[in-house]
Each structure stands twice: as C-alpha cells, then as structure tokens.
Design a protein around this motif. Structure first.
Motif: not given
Length: 709
Positions: A187-208
């Motif tokens: 569950p921790l592996i899944v949680g970390v994958a979820t959060v890091v992926s979301t941070f990556g998407v938000l970083a892309l959104v943060g440019g806009q």
C-alpha cells in the motif's frame, strides 16, 4: 469491471512497465513543484484586483511593498544596509526611516521597499535582499513575498515531518492488519506512486496557472491516505478470494468487487472536491484541482498498479510474516454488534448527546483569512512584522484605494466640482480617518481657488504634476485611511457600501475590500456547494443501495459528525486547549474539511453497507445482515480509519497553522465517523428502522438475491 479485470490480468506486465515509466517521468517534474508554488491562495479576480492593477499601471503605485525592520540598530548601520539594498536595483524606491520620522523610533524603525510589477521572481528577490542584509542582528526583511517564501519553506519541512511521523505508524497499523512485511509495504508503494505522479501533473499545470503553497501539504495528505485505504480494502478482499482460487482469478474477482467499491468511494470524494470549483477563490480552485487529480491517480493505481503488483508477487505477498493475524477478529466484532443492536435506543441517545456536546462551541466559531499568523512564531519574518505593527500601530488602521470614473474627465470645472463633492462625502464618513486628493495635497481649498491658481504659470507648474498623479484620462485615484483594521467587519462593510452606492461610479480596492470579497464569495456560494455535495451523494447512494433511508441517514449522520468536528476544532484552536494559544479558525477550514471528509466518510459507508446489502440479499434478515456486515468489515474499516487518522493527524505536529487545522480537522472527523457513527449509530439505526432500511418507492415485493420480487 469485468472488462477491466480481464485487461489487467492479461497485460499486468505491460501495466507494471507503464507505471514505472510514468513514475520516473513524473518524478522529474515533481521535483520542480515547490519552486512553482506562490502565495497563500487567497486571491480572486474581483474589484480589489482590478483597482490594484489600475493603481499600479496607471498611477504608479507600487505593485508590492516589503519592509526592512530594524530592532535596536544604529543609524549608520541602517544607512549602510539600505545602500547595499539599493545597489541591487531590485526595488523601484527605498524609503528610509532616517528620512521619515513616521517610520522611526530610537529602538525600532522600518524601511519601505517598493516594487513595480515587472515580471520579477519575487522569491529570488527575497533571497537576494536577504543576502545583501547578511547575518546582521536585528535586521529582518518581511512583507508579503518574504512571508510567502517562508511559508513555502515551512510547508516543505512540515511535509517531511508529517511523513516521518505518519508513515512509520501507518506501517505498524498495516502490519497488524496483514501480518507480513511485504503486504504492509505494497500500500505504501501504491501511495508513493500516486502522490509523485500527482505532483508531476501539478508541476505541468503549474506552468499554466498559479498554485497555492498549501497544495504541497494537502495533496500528499489526501493521496497517501486514500491510496492506502483503497489498497487495504483491495488486498483484504484479494486474500479472501485467494483462499478459493488461483492468483489471476482472485485478482480478477477482487477488481470486480473491491474495485467497484473503490470507484464508488472515489466518486463521492470527487464530488466533494469538484463542488469547490464553484467558489472562485484561488485556494479552493487549487485544492479542488489537486485533490481531484490525486483521487483520480489513487483510483488508477488501485485498479491497475496494485493488482499488477499482486499478480507479480503471488504468494510472496505473505513473505516476511512478523505478526500472527488473529482469525477470530470478526467474532469479537460480531459480539460487539449483537450488544449494540440489543439496546439501539439507549445507544442512539447516548451517541447523539456526545455529539451534541461537541457541537456546542460551533456557535462561537471565528473565521479569518490566514495571514502572518500562518507562520510559526519562531520565524523572524513574523516576529519582526508583529514588532513593527505593535510599535507603529499599523494594524489599527487600514488603507483603501478608490477609483472614480467620470465621463468628460476630472480636470474641467465640473470635474473639479464633482471631485470636491466626492471628497466631502468621504470626509463626512465617520470611519474615514484620512483621505488624499489634489485639494488636500496642495492646500488649495476649493475648485475656484484651483482654477485661479492654474492661471499663474509658477503655480500651474507645481499643480499640474500633482493633478497628473491623481487623474489619468477619466479615472480619479483617492487613497483613503480608515479608523478600523482591514480584517474588521466595520471596514469590510464600508468597502461593500461604497462599492454598491450609485451616486459615484466607484471601484474599491485595499485590504478591507480584499477581505470583503473573499468572505462574500465563500458565504455566497456555500449553500450551492453543500447542495451539490448532499444531493449528488444522496442520488449515488440511493442507486448503489436501492434505498431511500440508508443514504438519508448517512448524510444526516455525516452532517452531525462534521458539526461535532468543527466544535472540537473551536475548542482546541480558538479557545486554546491542548497546548494551543487562543486564535481563530482559518476561513477555508469548514468548507475544505466538509468537502474532503464528507466524501472520505462515504468510503466507510460504502464498505459497510455494501456488505450488509450482500447479507440482506441472501437472508432477508435485517438484524443478521447488520451484525454480519459490521463483523466482516469492522476490522478493515477500523484499520483504514486509523491510517487516515495517523497520516492526517501527523500534521498536528507541523507549524503552518492552516495546514495544522486541516490535518487535525480531518483526523477528528474520521475518528468520530469510525467510532461513534459507524460503530454505534449505524447499527443502532439499522436495528430501529428494520426492513424500512431497504425500502424504495415505486417498487413492490421483497428484496432477495440482489433483486426485488
């Protein structure tokens, strides 16, 4: 769900490779996210923003002002420090306390640093000015950008602190739930994958778009908790199915059953977050966006990455067994459930009395927009700002900027008469302390005297620049100082009244208007937000459970539980208990906690009632289905709730006050939901309503085997 199950079990290796590639790619972007976050999110495109933009672009008012506070620093050091700052050529103007006695006392002084809006990276500006100041004792840079930078830094430190506290405890809870180290780590592996992926998407959104700094805490708080919750449900169901079938079939069955519950639960959370988009304040838009992305990622990882991991691990999932999980856990919950339904009236009354007592403090809730008090008191930025405020009484008054527009302009005789009349109306207002116009600034008493002075070349040369600083085209700027704090109800009402008056075509800006617009936007839309959440949740649960009473009870119990949560928050943070200094509740807390927790608590409702529904379909015995539903799901719900409490409650040990209040609020709400509501009220009310729990209008017959006959 059957198609999804077939796809995942067939292409699990491809899914695993895709997730690894996605994780690496998003991790690269995620590293950039903290640098893209700016501001506390309390911004909206309203009249205040419009006025401040006009004042900056047309009337050359600074777009931002920061302060250099000097505490017990001699004049020579003040002068040399400001000289070093001027050499940087970052500020458009530096106003020294040595040249302005209003900014100077023997012990405490402050300089003003004015900045134009020219695309500067204010975070870098703060860093450069602090380097210029150096380590000189008693000299501190403060103000909006300095405070924002420190809150960003504190938020990153808080996130690491909360994870350091929460994750180890979450692992322990998972160990007690699963018994093996491997099953607990998944569950921790899944949680970390979820959060890091979301941070990556938000970083892309943060440019806009601009993202608030609080996203850095809210997203991992929600993402880890949800991912681990979903994984807990999924793995528990998988283990049940694995006893009856091979790995692939067990995973497929789990996707069809637990996967369906995960999607249903996530949809409830999604609605709560999506409803916040109605409120056109940046922080609600940011958290709604970040929350919806992380919920979507949590679902995606739970129904694709997690089953792929389970298939690849196979029976190695139980590797590293360190605890023996007791098999008779459901028997103890069955005994507890039987005890509850034997005294449903008494337990319902006691539970409601407890919740009612907790609700009482809500009537005194004091909501404010988080400002300098968001920072810990230990930060020099906050301490220096408060020292300056206390010494010079800056917070006792507030500045307002009026932009008046008139066809034909303000420079002719009629325009001057209108300007003088507006000045008179403002001067007559009891809340106005000072105002500045061409008449007050020049000492010319009337439009007639102004016209006469303009006939004299020497006077005209002096008055024309003054006129030009207050009048541009058809617009007139009037700075006003009110005898009230910008956060006070009086100042906000003043801004509202002068914006709405019809005699003068006025736009109002300044802190009172900023606060008034934020409050009005939130309270003007709160009914719509709650209506969307409540109605949508009712419809979803009614369809899911084919019942009217069950969703109605769930909604009412959630409202009562959340009201009790807000009462406890007032008791802790506003009254000042458990080591907290008396303060206020951040304006975002009620809506944010309600929107998040209402959906989260429906997770447990869906898990619990779904199992009761399965039992009722088999036996058509309401008491039996209530007991069995509680007995078979309580362990998983309790474990999930405990993990949620740990991961969100860990933010109680952080320093940024709004984040602390959000974390504690969610933890308290989940604790109330998992204990008083889910363990006591739900079974008691299920017993009291009997077969009426499963009533649905326009349908006859008995509910058996999943259908009505």
């Amino acid at each position: 769900m059957r198609t999804l199950a077939l796809f995942v079990t067939k292409y699990y290796k491809t899914i695993m490779i895709a997730w690894i590639a996605l994780f690496i790619a998003m991790a690269i972007f995620a590293i950039r996210l903290p640098g893209l976050l700016a501001g506390d999110g309390f911004r909206m495109d309203g009249e205040h923003e419009q006025v401040m933009k006009i004042a900056s672009e047309k009337f050359d008012l600074p777009a931002e002002t920061m302060f250099v506070v000097f505490d017990k620093v001699n004049d020579a050091t003040i002068a040399s420090t400001l000289t070093e700052i001027e050499k940087l050529n970052l500020a458009s103007e530096v106003v020294s306390p040595l040249d302005n006695e209003e900014q100077y006392t023997k012990d405490v002084s402050y300089a003003l640093l004015h900045f134009e809006k020219n695309g500067k990276d204010m975070s870098k500006v703060v860093t450069d000015i602090r380097k210029a100041i150096g380590e000189e004792k008693g000299i501190v840079l403060t103000g909006q950008s300095a405070i924002t930078k420190d809150i960003n830094s504190a938020s990153q430190r808080d996130l690491m602190k909360a994870e350091a506290i929460g994750l180890p405890i979450a692992i322990i809870v998972l160990l007690f739930a699963f018994g093996s180290l491997m099953a607990s780590m998944v569950p921790l592996i899944v949680g970390v994958a979820t959060v890091v992926s979301t941070f990556g998407v938000l970083a892309l959104v943060g440019g806009q778009m601009e993202l608030a700094i609080f996203v850095l805490n809210i997203v991992p708080m929600l993402g880890l908790a949800l991912s681990i919750d979903f994984s807990l449900l999924f793995i528990s169901r998988y283990r049940e199915e694995r006893l009856k079938s091979d790995v692939l079939e067990a995973v497929a069955t789990t996707i069809r059953t637990a996967g369906r519950s995960v999607i249903f639960s996530a949809f409830c959370v999604f609605i709560g977050l999506g409803a916040m988009f109605i409120i056109k304040v940046e922080i609600f838009q940011n958290i709604a966006l970040g929350g919806m992305i992380v919920v979507g990622m949590a679902v995606l990882s739970s129904v694709t990455l997690l089953p792929a991991i389970l298939i690849m691990l196979g029976d190695r999932l139980n590797k590293g067994r360190v605890l023996k999980v007791k098999e008779n856990g459901s028997d103890r919950w069955r005994q507890f459930a039987n005890a509850v339904i034997k005294r449903p009236i008494l337990i319902t009354i006691v539970a409601l009395i407890l919740l009612g007592i907790a609700i009482i403090p809500v009537k005194n809730m004091d909501l404010t927009i988080p400002q300098i008090d968001s920072l810990p008191a230990s930060y020099d930025t906050r301490a220096s700002y408060e020292l300056m405020d206390d010494t010079f009484g800056l917070g006792k008054r507030s500045n307002v900027y009026l932009i008046a527009e008139r066809d034909g302009g303000w420079s002719d005789v009629d325009g001057l008469d209108a300007m003088k009349a507006l000045e008179g109306d403002l001067a007559d207002d009891p809340l106005v302390d000072e105002l500045t116009t061409i008449f007050t600034a020049s000492g010319v008493g009337s439009p007639e005297e102004w016209e006469q002075a303009m006939q004299v070349p020497e006077m005209k040369a002096q008055l024309e620049p003054l006129l030009d600083s207050f009048v541009k085209d058809n617009q007139l700027l009037i700075p006003v100082t009110l005898q009230a704090k910008g956060t006070s109800d009086e100042a906000q009402q003043w801004a509202r009244d002068w914006s709405e008056q019809s005699e003068w075509n006025l736009l109002v800006g300044g802190q009172p208007k900023f606060n008034q617009e934020i409050f009005d936007e939130i309270f003007g839309n709160i009914v719509s937000v709650l209506t969307i959440i409540l109605v949508s949740t009712f419809i979803i649960l009614m369809i899911a459970f084919r019942s009217v009473l069950i969703p109605l009870k769930a909604i009412l119990m959630n409202i009562v539980g959340l009201s009790a949560t807000f009462g406890i928050l007032v008791y802790i943070f506003q009254y000042g208990h458990f080591g907290m200094h008396p303060g206020t509740i951040a304006l975002i807390i009620p809506i944010l906690v309600f929107s998040l927790v209402f959906g989260l608590s429906m997770d447990y409702e869906v898990f619990l009632i779904s199992r009761m529904q399965e039992e009722y379909a088999k036996t058509f015995d309401n008491d039996h289905s209530t007991v069995e539903g509680l007995a078979t799901t309580s362990k998983i719900i309790t474990s999930a709730a405990l993990i949620m409490i740990v991961l969100t409650g860990a933010f109680a040990f952080t320093d940024v006050m709004p984040v602390k209040q959000i974390g504690v609020g969610i933890a308290i709400a989940v604790a109330i939901d998992a204990t008083i509501i889910r363990s006591l009220l739900v079974p008691s009310l299920m017993k009291l309503f009997g077969k009426w729990n499963w009533w649905m209008p326009f349908r006859k017959g008995e509910y058996k085997a999943g259908n009505w006959h």
